[in-house]
Design a protein around this motif. Structure first.
Motif, short mmCIF file in Angstrom:
data_model
loop_
_atom_site.label_atom_id
_atom_site.label_comp_id
_atom_site.label_asym_id
_atom_site.label_seq_id
_atom_site.Cartn_x
_atom_site.Cartn_y
_atom_site.Cartn_z
N ASN A 2 21.56 2.88 39.83
CA ASN A 2 20.36 3.39 40.47
C ASN A 2 20.70 3.90 41.87
N TRP A 3 19.92 4.84 42.33
CA TRP A 3 20.05 5.36 43.68
C TRP A 3 18.71 5.95 44.12
N SER A 4 18.55 6.12 45.43
CA SER A 4 17.34 6.71 45.99
C SER A 4 17.73 7.81 46.97
N ASP A 5 16.88 8.83 47.06
CA ASP A 5 17.19 9.95 47.94
C ASP A 5 15.92 10.76 48.17
N ASP A 6 15.96 11.64 49.16
CA ASP A 6 14.91 12.63 49.33
C ASP A 6 15.25 13.82 48.44
N GLY A 7 14.23 14.46 47.89
CA GLY A 7 14.49 15.58 47.00
C GLY A 7 13.47 16.69 47.17
N LEU A 8 13.95 17.91 46.96
CA LEU A 8 13.09 19.08 46.96
C LEU A 8 12.83 19.45 45.51
N VAL A 9 11.56 19.48 45.11
CA VAL A 9 11.22 19.76 43.72
C VAL A 9 11.55 21.21 43.38
N LEU A 10 12.37 21.38 42.33
CA LEU A 10 12.74 22.72 41.86
C LEU A 10 11.91 23.15 40.66
N LEU A 22 11.91 16.20 35.51
CA LEU A 22 11.80 16.77 36.84
C LEU A 22 13.18 17.16 37.37
N ASP A 23 13.24 18.34 37.96
CA ASP A 23 14.48 18.88 38.52
C ASP A 23 14.33 18.93 40.03
N VAL A 24 15.26 18.30 40.77
CA VAL A 24 15.17 18.28 42.23
C VAL A 24 16.52 18.60 42.85
N LEU A 25 16.47 19.13 44.07
CA LEU A 25 17.67 19.27 44.89
C LEU A 25 17.62 18.12 45.89
N THR A 26 18.55 17.18 45.75
CA THR A 26 18.52 15.99 46.61
C THR A 26 19.32 16.23 47.89
N LYS A 27 19.05 15.40 48.85
CA LYS A 27 19.68 15.55 50.16
C LYS A 27 21.17 15.24 50.13
N THR A 28 21.59 14.30 49.28
CA THR A 28 23.00 13.88 49.28
C THR A 28 23.69 13.97 47.93
N ARG A 29 22.95 14.22 46.85
CA ARG A 29 23.53 14.18 45.51
C ARG A 29 23.39 15.48 44.74
N THR A 53 8.51 18.28 48.89
CA THR A 53 9.52 17.27 49.20
C THR A 53 9.00 15.91 48.76
N VAL A 54 9.83 15.19 48.01
CA VAL A 54 9.44 13.88 47.50
C VAL A 54 10.59 12.90 47.69
N ALA A 55 10.27 11.62 47.65
CA ALA A 55 11.28 10.56 47.64
C ALA A 55 11.46 10.12 46.19
N VAL A 56 12.68 10.14 45.70
CA VAL A 56 12.94 9.82 44.30
C VAL A 56 13.88 8.62 44.20
N SER A 57 13.67 7.83 43.17
CA SER A 57 14.58 6.73 42.82
C SER A 57 14.98 6.94 41.38
N TRP A 58 16.29 7.03 41.15
CA TRP A 58 16.83 7.31 39.82
C TRP A 58 17.42 6.04 39.23
N THR A 59 17.14 5.81 37.95
CA THR A 59 17.70 4.67 37.23
C THR A 59 18.24 5.15 35.89
N GLY A 60 19.44 4.73 35.55
CA GLY A 60 20.02 5.12 34.27
C GLY A 60 21.30 4.35 34.00
N ARG A 61 21.83 4.53 32.81
CA ARG A 61 23.07 3.84 32.44
C ARG A 61 24.29 4.53 32.99
N LEU A 62 24.33 5.87 32.86
CA LEU A 62 25.47 6.65 33.32
C LEU A 62 24.95 7.84 34.11
N GLU A 63 25.70 8.24 35.14
CA GLU A 63 25.32 9.38 35.95
C GLU A 63 25.19 10.65 35.12
N GLU A 64 26.01 10.77 34.06
CA GLU A 64 26.04 11.99 33.26
C GLU A 64 24.86 12.07 32.30
#
Length: 243
Positions: A2-10, A22-29, A53-64
């Motif tokens: 899991n990770w959290s970041d700011d994101g721009l909604v695409l 949802l597709d976003v451009l994140t600040k660091t990822r 601009t939104v704050a997103v938290s991603w959760t998953g098994r693998l980054e891919e």
């Protein structure tokens, strides 16, 4: 994981009953996607407008793999502030669709565009400012993707003044006075892309859009066997019509 970041909604696309990918451009990822349960509901639709601009938290098994997004309320809404300005709405659409089309999922290099993109979109209500920023933003997009133009000096003489054109083959600036035999085959270089003190008229904006548009098509999207998103052509048409 899991990770959290700011994101721009695409943008986004429906998934199942009420879900939204949802597709976003994140600040660091870079550009990232995730499933938002219930994200396609009418009550939440405005939150996921492209350009927010939104704050997103991603959760998953693998980054891919496609994970799940938990999304906070939009901290910055942009499209809703310019609903009566078709040109500004077209700019938001062009920016977000170009990023979706040009950036690979998970490519962190896309984060280099985050600050410049938010700066541009934060000025979208200023009609006399954002067209200039938009052309500069497209130059930055080309550079981030590895196709930056060399506008520092003349490719023929090495001089750094009097630059008026760009070679479509090399992407290097040229003095038109030193390329008289083939100047008609060169792309015009507007002065504001060389000097911040140069005056800017609609003809300069048009020349800038023609310049960046050529290289976006020839070097970026042709290489992906894709067409430039039509939203960009719609933006250009609206800008010229408004002028």
């Amino acid at each position: 994981m899991n990770w959290s970041d700011d994101g721009l909604v695409l943008g986004g696309r429906r998934f199942g009953e009420g879900g939204l990918i949802l597709d976003v451009l994140t600040k660091t990822r870079g550009r990232r996607s995730g499933l938002v349960y219930g994200g396609a509901s009418r009550a939440r639709r405005a939150q996921y407008e492209a350009g927010n601009t939104v704050a997103v938290s991603w959760t998953g098994r693998l980054e891919e793999q496609l994970g799940r997004f938990d999304v906070a309320e939009a901290s910055r809404e942009r499209a809703s502030r310019v609903l009566d300005d078709a040109g500004a709405l077209a700019a938001i659409s062009a920016v977000t669709t170009l990023l979706r089309g040009a950036l690979d999922e998970g490519d962190a290099a896309g984060s280099a565009l985050y600050e410049a993109t938010t700066l541009l979109l934060d000025q979208i209500e200023a009609q006399h400012i954002w067209p200039v920023l938009y052309v500069r933003w497209e130059l930055g997009l080309l550079s981030t993707l590895g196709f930056g133009l060399d506008l520092e000096a003349c490719a023929l003489s090495g001089a750094n003044d009097g630059l008026t054109h760009v070679s479509p083959k090399t992407g290097r600036a040229v003095r038109g006075s030193e390329a008289e035999d083939y100047v008609s085959r060169l792309l015009r270089l507007p002065g504001f892309l060389v000097s911040s003190e140069a005056p800017v008229g609609i003809a300069d904006i048009a020349d800038g859009l023609a310049l960046t548009g050529y290289f976006l098509e020839a070097r970026v999207f042709n290489g992906m066997n894709r067409a430039v998103p039509p939203q960009r052509a719609q933006l250009v048409a609206r800008l010229l019509k408004r002028a």
